[in-house]
Design a protein around this motif. Structure first.
Motif, PDB file in Angstrom:
ATOM      1  N   THR A  74       0.853  -1.195   0.000  1.00 15.75           N
ATOM      2  CA  THR A  74       0.000   0.000   0.000  1.00 15.75           C
ATOM      3  C   THR A  74       0.890   1.246   0.000  1.00 15.75           C
ATOM      4  N   VAL A  75       0.305   2.397  -0.336  1.00 14.98           N
ATOM      5  CA  VAL A  75       1.063   3.653  -0.299  1.00 14.98           C
ATOM      6  C   VAL A  75       1.572   3.919   1.117  1.00 14.98           C
ATOM      7  N   PHE A  76       0.737   3.661   2.120  1.00 18.86           N
ATOM      8  CA  PHE A  76       1.157   3.895   3.506  1.00 18.86           C
ATOM      9  C   PHE A  76       2.386   3.050   3.865  1.00 18.86           C
ATOM     10  N   ASN A  77       2.388   1.782   3.478  1.00 18.93           N
ATOM     11  CA  ASN A  77       3.545   0.918   3.750  1.00 18.93           C
ATOM     12  C   ASN A  77       4.768   1.366   2.968  1.00 18.93           C
ATOM     13  N   LYS A  78       4.548   1.844   1.759  1.00 21.01           N
ATOM     14  CA  LYS A  78       5.683   2.332   0.954  1.00 21.01           C
ATOM     15  C   LYS A  78       6.321   3.553   1.607  1.00 21.01           C
ATOM     16  N   ILE A  79       5.498   4.418   2.168  1.00 22.90           N
ATOM     17  CA  ILE A  79       6.037   5.606   2.856  1.00 22.90           C
ATOM     18  C   ILE A  79       6.907   5.155   4.034  1.00 22.90           C
ATOM     19  N   LYS A  80       6.404   4.205   4.822  1.00 26.01           N
ATOM     20  CA  LYS A  80       7.173   3.691   5.975  1.00 26.01           C
ATOM     21  C   LYS A  80       8.486   3.071   5.513  1.00 26.01           C
ATOM     22  N   LYS A  81       8.420   2.271   4.461  1.00 24.22           N
ATOM     23  CA  LYS A  81       9.625   1.588   3.981  1.00 24.22           C
ATOM     24  C   LYS A  81      10.618   2.569   3.369  1.00 24.22           C
ATOM     25  N   PHE A  82      10.106   3.596   2.674  1.00 24.77           N
ATOM     26  CA  PHE A  82      11.003   4.587   2.078  1.00 24.77           C
ATOM     27  C   PHE A  82      11.764   5.347   3.157  1.00 24.77           C
ATOM     28  N   THR A  83      11.052   5.871   4.160  1.00 31.43           N
ATOM     29  CA  THR A  83      11.743   6.661   5.187  1.00 31.43           C
ATOM     30  C   THR A  83      12.759   5.803   5.939  1.00 31.43           C
ATOM     31  N   ASP A  84      12.392   4.553   6.231  1.00 27.35           N
ATOM     32  CA  ASP A  84      13.310   3.656   6.930  1.00 27.35           C
ATOM     33  C   ASP A  84      14.532   3.347   6.064  1.00 27.35           C
ATOM     34  N   SER A  85      14.302   3.007   4.822  1.00 32.96           N
ATOM     35  CA  SER A  85      15.382   2.602   3.920  1.00 32.96           C
ATOM     36  C   SER A  85      16.330   3.766   3.621  1.00 32.96           C
ATOM     37  N   TYR A  86      15.756   4.930   3.299  1.00 28.54           N
ATOM     38  CA  TYR A  86      16.590   6.093   2.952  1.00 28.54           C
ATOM     39  C   TYR A  86      17.420   6.540   4.146  1.00 28.54           C
ATOM     40  N   ILE A  87      16.780   6.703   5.303  1.00 26.28           N
ATOM     41  CA  ILE A  87      17.511   7.195   6.479  1.00 26.28           C
ATOM     42  C   ILE A  87      18.591   6.194   6.891  1.00 26.28           C
ATOM     43  N   GLU A 181      17.172   8.165  13.590  1.00 28.17           N
ATOM     44  CA  GLU A 181      16.558   6.847  13.805  1.00 28.17           C
ATOM     45  C   GLU A 181      15.086   7.004  14.189  1.00 28.17           C
ATOM     46  N   ILE A 182      14.801   7.964  15.073  1.00 24.99           N
ATOM     47  CA  ILE A 182      13.413   8.214  15.494  1.00 24.99           C
ATOM     48  C   ILE A 182      12.588   8.729  14.319  1.00 24.99           C
ATOM     49  N   ARG A 183      13.226   9.545  13.453  1.00 21.13           N
ATOM     50  CA  ARG A 183      12.501  10.131  12.316  1.00 21.13           C
ATOM     51  C   ARG A 183      12.050   9.083  11.300  1.00 21.13           C
ATOM     52  N   LYS A 184      12.680   7.922  11.289  1.00 21.37           N
ATOM     53  CA  LYS A 184      12.242   6.869  10.356  1.00 21.37           C
ATOM     54  C   LYS A 184      10.742   6.634  10.492  1.00 21.37           C
ATOM     55  N   MET A 185      10.265   6.548  11.743  1.00 19.43           N
ATOM     56  CA  MET A 185       8.843   6.318  11.968  1.00 19.43           C
ATOM     57  C   MET A 185       8.064   7.622  12.076  1.00 19.43           C
ATOM     58  N   SER A 186       8.650   8.648  12.689  1.00 19.71           N
ATOM     59  CA  SER A 186       7.877   9.874  12.937  1.00 19.71           C
ATOM     60  C   SER A 186       7.504  10.575  11.630  1.00 19.71           C
ATOM     61  N   ILE A 187       8.415  10.578  10.643  1.00 19.00           N
ATOM     62  CA  ILE A 187       8.089  11.185   9.344  1.00 19.00           C
ATOM     63  C   ILE A 187       6.936  10.420   8.703  1.00 19.00           C
ATOM     64  N   ALA A 188       7.069   9.092   8.667  1.00 21.30           N
ATOM     65  CA  ALA A 188       6.032   8.260   8.046  1.00 21.30           C
ATOM     66  C   ALA A 188       4.683   8.498   8.727  1.00 21.30           C
ATOM     67  N   GLU A 189       4.680   8.529  10.054  1.00 24.33           N
ATOM     68  CA  GLU A 189       3.417   8.720  10.787  1.00 24.33           C
ATOM     69  C   GLU A 189       2.798  10.084  10.499  1.00 24.33           C
ATOM     70  N   GLN A 190       3.634  11.131  10.486  1.00 23.51           N
ATOM     71  CA  GLN A 190       3.121  12.481  10.201  1.00 23.51           C
ATOM     72  C   GLN A 190       2.483  12.549   8.819  1.00 23.51           C
ATOM     73  N   ILE A 191       3.187  12.004   7.829  1.00 28.55           N
ATOM     74  CA  ILE A 191       2.685  12.078   6.462  1.00 28.55           C
ATOM     75  C   ILE A 191       1.410  11.232   6.308  1.00 28.55           C
TER      76      ILE A 191
END
Length: 197
Positions: A74-87, A181-191
């Motif tokens: 899903t788009v939501f999962n892709k956002i989570k995976k992108f922020t985690d992978s990039y960071i 490290e914290i931003r991996k999830m916080s960015i995804a959650e905010q978006i």
């Protein structure tokens, strides 16, 4: 390990510590355990070595990003995976964002050539998926490219402006990495919270 692998590893270490301007070919040769003449035989100057290290590192990141963009998640999962992978990737290769900005100013042809190459991150599939999830009522109406820009901006900016971020927030390198490290999830959650219908 081949001589080239030793050079790449050494260059990555020195560029991460000193940045492009502070790095010296002699220091890279010493780190690689070779003489400077051998280093210059493989790479004529620091710029060509820096570009080779960048292409190799970015060439490892682009396929990861494309895997996420083109997956059936899903788009939501892709956002989570992108922020985690990039960071995660940029914490391991911290010179990359500064290098891209430096090269866009000093050597825009190199960056444009690289970004038009077929192996670059390609968000076409994800854009179509965002449009579909909007039509399906999962995501609020939003311009897909604006959403991608938000994701890129929030993940890339702290690394691209790392010195400024550390200076303003008065944090050490370790504290910066902990924040990322914290931003991996916080960015995804905010978006996700901002676009979820």
């Amino acid at each position: 390990m081949t001589t080239e692998e030793k050079i790449f590893n050494a260059a990555r270490i020195v560029f991460q510590k000193k940045g492009f301007a502070g790095a010296r070919m002699q220091e890279i040769a010493d780190e690689a355990g070779i003489n400077k003449a051998m280093l210059h035989y493989c790479f004529k100057n620091k710029q060509s070595l820096f570009e080779a290290v960048f292409i190799k590192a970015f060439g490892q990141l682009a396929p990861q990003i494309n895997l996420i963009f083109n997956s059936e998640e899903t788009v939501f999962n892709k956002i989570k995976k992108f922020t985690d992978s990039y960071i995660s990737f940029v914490i391991e290769h911290p010179f990359l964002p500064q290098f891209v900005i430096q090269e866009m100013n000093n050597n825009p042809e190199f960056v444009l050539k690289f970004l038009t190459n077929t192996n670059r991150p390609n968000p076409t599939h994800m854009i179509l998926q965002i449009e579909k999830e909007i039509a399906d009522g999962i995501i609020k109406p939003i311009q897909p490219k604006q959403l991608l820009l938000d994701i890129f901006s929030m993940t890339v900016f702290p690394f691209a402006a790392q010195m400024m971020v550390k200076g303003i927030l008065q944090i050490s390198d370790d504290e910066f990495n902990q924040m990322m490290e914290i931003r991996k999830m916080s960015i995804a959650e905010q978006i996700i919270n901002s676009i979820k219908k």
